[in-house]
Write a protein that holds these residues in place. Structure first.
Motif, PDB file in Angstrom:
ATOM      1  N   ILE A  21       8.037 -31.421 -59.401  1.00 47.98           N
ATOM      2  CA  ILE A  21       7.576 -30.106 -58.966  1.00 47.98           C
ATOM      3  C   ILE A  21       6.304 -29.740 -59.725  1.00 47.98           C
ATOM      4  O   ILE A  21       5.948 -30.405 -60.708  1.00 47.98           O
ATOM      5  CB  ILE A  21       8.672 -29.033 -59.170  1.00 47.98           C
ATOM      6  N   ASP A  22       5.628 -28.697 -59.274  1.00 49.18           N
ATOM      7  CA  ASP A  22       4.388 -28.257 -59.923  1.00 49.18           C
ATOM      8  C   ASP A  22       4.660 -27.903 -61.383  1.00 49.18           C
ATOM      9  O   ASP A  22       5.621 -27.193 -61.676  1.00 49.18           O
ATOM     10  CB  ASP A  22       3.825 -27.034 -59.192  1.00 49.18           C
ATOM     11  N   GLY A  23       3.824 -28.403 -62.283  1.00 47.65           N
ATOM     12  CA  GLY A  23       3.997 -28.094 -63.711  1.00 47.65           C
ATOM     13  C   GLY A  23       5.022 -28.961 -64.416  1.00 47.65           C
ATOM     14  O   GLY A  23       5.385 -28.703 -65.560  1.00 47.65           O
ATOM     15  N   GLY A  25       4.657 -31.989 -65.458  1.00 43.32           N
ATOM     16  CA  GLY A  25       4.044 -32.894 -66.432  1.00 43.32           C
ATOM     17  C   GLY A  25       3.805 -34.284 -65.881  1.00 43.32           C
ATOM     18  O   GLY A  25       3.445 -35.205 -66.605  1.00 43.32           O
ATOM     19  N   LYS A  26       3.969 -34.472 -64.575  1.00 45.39           N
ATOM     20  CA  LYS A  26       3.842 -35.816 -64.002  1.00 45.39           C
ATOM     21  C   LYS A  26       2.425 -36.372 -64.095  1.00 45.39           C
ATOM     22  O   LYS A  26       2.243 -37.578 -64.261  1.00 45.39           O
ATOM     23  CB  LYS A  26       4.348 -35.857 -62.551  1.00 45.39           C
ATOM     24  N   SER A  27       1.402 -35.498 -64.005  1.00 54.51           N
ATOM     25  CA  SER A  27       0.020 -36.006 -64.072  1.00 54.51           C
ATOM     26  C   SER A  27      -0.275 -36.555 -65.463  1.00 54.51           C
ATOM     27  O   SER A  27      -0.911 -37.611 -65.605  1.00 54.51           O
ATOM     28  CB  SER A  27      -0.989 -34.903 -63.726  1.00 54.51           C
ATOM     29  N   ILE A  59     -10.012 -33.304 -47.598  1.00 51.51           N
ATOM     30  CA  ILE A  59      -8.812 -32.719 -46.970  1.00 51.51           C
ATOM     31  C   ILE A  59      -7.993 -31.970 -48.022  1.00 51.51           C
ATOM     32  O   ILE A  59      -7.397 -30.938 -47.755  1.00 51.51           O
ATOM     33  CB  ILE A  59      -7.971 -33.808 -46.263  1.00 51.51           C
ATOM     34  N   ARG A  60      -7.970 -32.495 -49.254  1.00 51.33           N
ATOM     35  CA  ARG A  60      -7.213 -31.825 -50.340  1.00 51.33           C
ATOM     36  C   ARG A  60      -7.631 -30.358 -50.476  1.00 51.33           C
ATOM     37  O   ARG A  60      -6.790 -29.480 -50.602  1.00 51.33           O
ATOM     38  CB  ARG A  60      -7.458 -32.551 -51.675  1.00 51.33           C
ATOM     39  N   ARG A  61      -8.954 -30.140 -50.430  1.00 57.54           N
ATOM     40  CA  ARG A  61      -9.422 -28.763 -50.621  1.00 57.54           C
ATOM     41  C   ARG A  61      -8.888 -27.845 -49.522  1.00 57.54           C
ATOM     42  O   ARG A  61      -8.587 -26.690 -49.761  1.00 57.54           O
ATOM     43  CB  ARG A  61     -10.949 -28.738 -50.710  1.00 57.54           C
ATOM     44  N   LEU A  79      -2.127 -32.778 -41.841  1.00 57.79           N
ATOM     45  CA  LEU A  79      -3.227 -32.892 -42.810  1.00 57.79           C
ATOM     46  C   LEU A  79      -2.834 -33.783 -43.995  1.00 57.79           C
ATOM     47  O   LEU A  79      -3.634 -34.601 -44.456  1.00 57.79           O
ATOM     48  CB  LEU A  79      -3.644 -31.503 -43.303  1.00 57.79           C
ATOM     49  N   PHE A  80      -1.601 -33.634 -44.487  1.00 57.72           N
ATOM     50  CA  PHE A  80      -1.168 -34.501 -45.592  1.00 57.72           C
ATOM     51  C   PHE A  80      -1.158 -35.967 -45.156  1.00 57.72           C
ATOM     52  O   PHE A  80      -1.526 -36.856 -45.927  1.00 57.72           O
ATOM     53  CB  PHE A  80       0.217 -34.093 -46.113  1.00 57.72           C
ATOM     54  N   ASN A  81      -0.740 -36.212 -43.927  1.00 56.52           N
ATOM     55  CA  ASN A  81      -0.721 -37.597 -43.450  1.00 56.52           C
ATOM     56  C   ASN A  81      -2.129 -38.142 -43.226  1.00 56.52           C
ATOM     57  O   ASN A  81      -2.385 -39.319 -43.470  1.00 56.52           O
ATOM     58  CB  ASN A  81       0.125 -37.724 -42.184  1.00 56.52           C
ATOM     59  N   ASP A 105      -0.453 -40.244 -58.496  1.00 55.53           N
ATOM     60  CA  ASP A 105       0.137 -38.953 -58.836  1.00 55.53           C
ATOM     61  C   ASP A 105       0.481 -38.284 -57.503  1.00 55.53           C
ATOM     62  O   ASP A 105      -0.384 -37.728 -56.858  1.00 55.53           O
ATOM     63  CB  ASP A 105      -0.932 -38.170 -59.625  1.00 55.53           C
ATOM     64  N   ARG A 106       1.712 -38.467 -57.072  1.00 54.73           N
ATOM     65  CA  ARG A 106       2.292 -38.061 -55.781  1.00 54.73           C
ATOM     66  C   ARG A 106       2.005 -39.080 -54.681  1.00 54.73           C
ATOM     67  O   ARG A 106       0.951 -39.715 -54.638  1.00 54.73           O
ATOM     68  CB  ARG A 106       1.802 -36.688 -55.283  1.00 54.73           C
ATOM     69  N   PHE A 107       2.973 -39.193 -53.777  1.00 56.45           N
ATOM     70  CA  PHE A 107       2.829 -39.999 -52.554  1.00 56.45           C
ATOM     71  C   PHE A 107       3.747 -39.365 -51.506  1.00 56.45           C
ATOM     72  O   PHE A 107       3.977 -38.146 -51.539  1.00 56.45           O
ATOM     73  CB  PHE A 107       3.152 -41.481 -52.845  1.00 56.45           C
ATOM     74  N   SER A 110       6.453 -36.467 -51.818  1.00 61.25           N
ATOM     75  CA  SER A 110       6.035 -35.062 -51.898  1.00 61.25           C
ATOM     76  C   SER A 110       6.058 -34.410 -50.525  1.00 61.25           C
ATOM     77  O   SER A 110       6.467 -33.254 -50.395  1.00 61.25           O
ATOM     78  CB  SER A 110       4.628 -34.944 -52.499  1.00 61.25           C
ATOM     79  N   THR A 111       5.635 -35.136 -49.494  1.00 61.25           N
ATOM     80  CA  THR A 111       5.679 -34.555 -48.142  1.00 61.25           C
ATOM     81  C   THR A 111       7.122 -34.390 -47.688  1.00 61.25           C
ATOM     82  O   THR A 111       7.484 -33.387 -47.074  1.00 61.25           O
ATOM     83  CB  THR A 111       4.912 -35.452 -47.134  1.00 61.25           C
ATOM     84  N   ARG A 112       7.961 -35.402 -47.997  1.00 60.24           N
ATOM     85  CA  ARG A 112       9.388 -35.302 -47.629  1.00 60.24           C
ATOM     86  C   ARG A 112       9.991 -34.038 -48.209  1.00 60.24           C
ATOM     87  O   ARG A 112      10.791 -33.371 -47.573  1.00 60.24           O
ATOM     88  CB  ARG A 112      10.157 -36.515 -48.163  1.00 60.24           C
ATOM     89  N   ILE A 113       9.601 -33.710 -49.450  1.00 59.57           N
ATOM     90  CA  ILE A 113      10.236 -32.585 -50.128  1.00 59.57           C
ATOM     91  C   ILE A 113       9.498 -31.259 -49.876  1.00 59.57           C
ATOM     92  O   ILE A 113      10.096 -30.288 -49.451  1.00 59.57           O
ATOM     93  CB  ILE A 113      10.351 -32.868 -51.646  1.00 59.57           C
ATOM     94  N   TYR A 114       8.187 -31.227 -50.117  1.00 55.24           N
ATOM     95  CA  TYR A 114       7.461 -29.950 -49.950  1.00 55.24           C
ATOM     96  C   TYR A 114       7.473 -29.500 -48.486  1.00 55.24           C
ATOM     97  O   TYR A 114       7.641 -28.331 -48.198  1.00 55.24           O
ATOM     98  CB  TYR A 114       6.011 -30.073 -50.423  1.00 55.24           C
ATOM     99  N   GLN A 115       7.229 -30.453 -47.560  1.00 55.61           N
ATOM    100  CA  GLN A 115       7.167 -30.052 -46.157  1.00 55.61           C
ATOM    101  C   GLN A 115       8.507 -30.264 -45.449  1.00 55.61           C
ATOM    102  O   GLN A 115       8.861 -29.492 -44.568  1.00 55.61           O
ATOM    103  CB  GLN A 115       6.067 -30.839 -45.419  1.00 55.61           C
ATOM    104  N   GLY A 116       9.255 -31.297 -45.852  1.00 52.82           N
ATOM    105  CA  GLY A 116      10.492 -31.659 -45.157  1.00 52.82           C
ATOM    106  C   GLY A 116      11.727 -30.953 -45.670  1.00 52.82           C
ATOM    107  O   GLY A 116      12.455 -30.354 -44.900  1.00 52.82           O
TER     108      GLY A 116
HETATM  109  P1  TMP Z   1      -0.790 -31.534 -57.492  1.00 47.70           P
HETATM  110  O1  TMP Z   1      -0.655 -30.163 -58.091  1.00 47.70           O
HETATM  111  O2  TMP Z   1       0.229 -32.498 -57.938  1.00 47.70           O
HETATM  112  O3  TMP Z   1      -2.192 -32.058 -57.581  1.00 47.70           O
HETATM  113  O4  TMP Z   1      -0.496 -31.352 -55.911  1.00 47.70           O
HETATM  114  C1  TMP Z   1      -1.136 -30.377 -55.157  1.00 47.70           C
HETATM  115  C2  TMP Z   1      -0.168 -29.554 -54.361  1.00 47.70           C
HETATM  116  O5  TMP Z   1       0.067 -30.161 -53.091  1.00 47.70           O
HETATM  117  C3  TMP Z   1       1.196 -29.387 -55.010  1.00 47.70           C
HETATM  118  O6  TMP Z   1       1.526 -28.004 -55.010  1.00 47.70           O
HETATM  119  C4  TMP Z   1       2.129 -30.146 -54.129  1.00 47.70           C
HETATM  120  C5  TMP Z   1       1.443 -30.162 -52.790  1.00 47.70           C
HETATM  121  N1  TMP Z   1       1.767 -31.331 -51.949  1.00 47.70           N
HETATM  122  C6  TMP Z   1       2.537 -31.140 -50.796  1.00 47.70           C
HETATM  123  O7  TMP Z   1       2.952 -30.035 -50.502  1.00 47.70           O
HETATM  124  N2  TMP Z   1       2.797 -32.229 -50.009  1.00 47.70           N
HETATM  125  C7  TMP Z   1       2.308 -33.486 -50.284  1.00 47.70           C
HETATM  126  O8  TMP Z   1       2.555 -34.441 -49.540  1.00 47.70           O
HETATM  127  C8  TMP Z   1       1.521 -33.656 -51.483  1.00 47.70           C
HETATM  128  C9  TMP Z   1       0.972 -35.011 -51.827  1.00 47.70           C
HETATM  129  C10 TMP Z   1       1.265 -32.546 -52.273  1.00 47.70           C
END
Ligand code: TMP
Length: 220
Positions: A21-23, A25-27, A59-61, A79-81, A105-107, A110-116
């Motif tokens: 999750i955000d914060g 420490g994974k990075s 796209i990240r921005r 967009l994530f895909n 740092d993420r693959f 993250s989409t499975r969990i944040y979006q799914g």
């Molecule tokens: P980060 O803070 O690890 O750089 O990631 C940026 C944000 O993007 C973070 O809040 C998690 C989110 N994220 C998704 O919602 N889905 C994804 O597939 C990825 C890679 C990141």
């Protein structure tokens, strides 16, 4: 990398992801592992998602800045895909083909969990799109597990301007936390849960040992 559940690497390349999750420490841990492996003589590419290639960073921005309601859930998944596909084509696959260890740092987890997982009804769309346009899994994933309250305080304190998801609040982070742990339970061979509440150096040592054991175990 794994395709259809089988290792396809005919060389020494490996894809390793860090999730959490955000914060969490994974990075920091991704950077530390990259440094340790480099010091041991491995050829390493450290990268991130969304991003990791010129187009994917653009796209990240669009994804991490601005109003939390900026995109519909479906548009966000697309967009994530799109970003992941660019990252794969331009950075990950070429590095793996030349035998490098790619640490991302993420693959896709993250989409499975944040979006799914955050919106359960969308998980089938996430899975179908992944199968259609990405189609690979990391060889190894470190899930840095962290209490959502502590992690959120740390994430927001950074005020990076990339807080679109963190602004969704504690309840959302708790859902993500459970989602990641469920995913780890479903993928015990690939996902290692690492206790992120310990001192940074202790976590790095733990991750480095697990990585070294994994590299040793796959040596023919
Ligand atoms: P980060 O803070 O690890 O750089 O990631 C940026 C944000 O993007 C973070 O809040 C998690 C989110 N994220 C998704 O919602 N889905 C994804 O597939 C990825 C890679 C990141």
């Amino acid at each position: 990398m794994r395709k259809g559940g089988k290792f396809t690497d005919s060389n020494n390349g490996a894809l390793v992801s860090f999730e959490g999750i955000d914060g969490s420490g994974k990075s920091t841990q991704a950077r530390a592992l990259a440094q340790t492996l480099q010091d041991r003589g491995y050829d390493v590419v450290l990268t991130r998602e969304p991003g990791g290639a010129v187009g994917a960073e653009a796209i990240r921005r669009l994804l991490v800045e601005g109003d939390p309601d900026r995109w519909s859930a479906e548009t966000e998944i697309l967009l994530f895909n799109a970003a992941r596909r660019d990252h794969l084509e331009k950075t990950i696959l070429p590095a793996l083909a030349s035998g490098k260890i790619v640490i991302t740092d993420r693959f896709a987890d993250s989409t499975r969990i944040y979006q799914g997982a955050a919106r359960a009804s969308l998980r089938p769309l996430v899975d179908k799109l992944h199968a259609l346009v990405i189609g690979i899994e990391p060889d190894l994933t470190f899930l840095i597990d962290m209490n959502p309250k502590a992690a959120l305080a740390r994430g927001l304190a950074r005020r990076s301007g990339e807080d679109r998801f963190e602004e969704l609040g504690l309840e959302f982070q708790e859902r993500l936390h459970h989602g990641f742990l469920d995913l780890a339970r479903d993928n015990p061979g690939r996902i290692r849960v690492v206790d992120g509440a310990r001192p940074v150096a202790e976590i790095s040592t733990d991750v480095a040992h697990q990585m070294q054991d994994w590299l040793k175990a796959r040596t023919p």
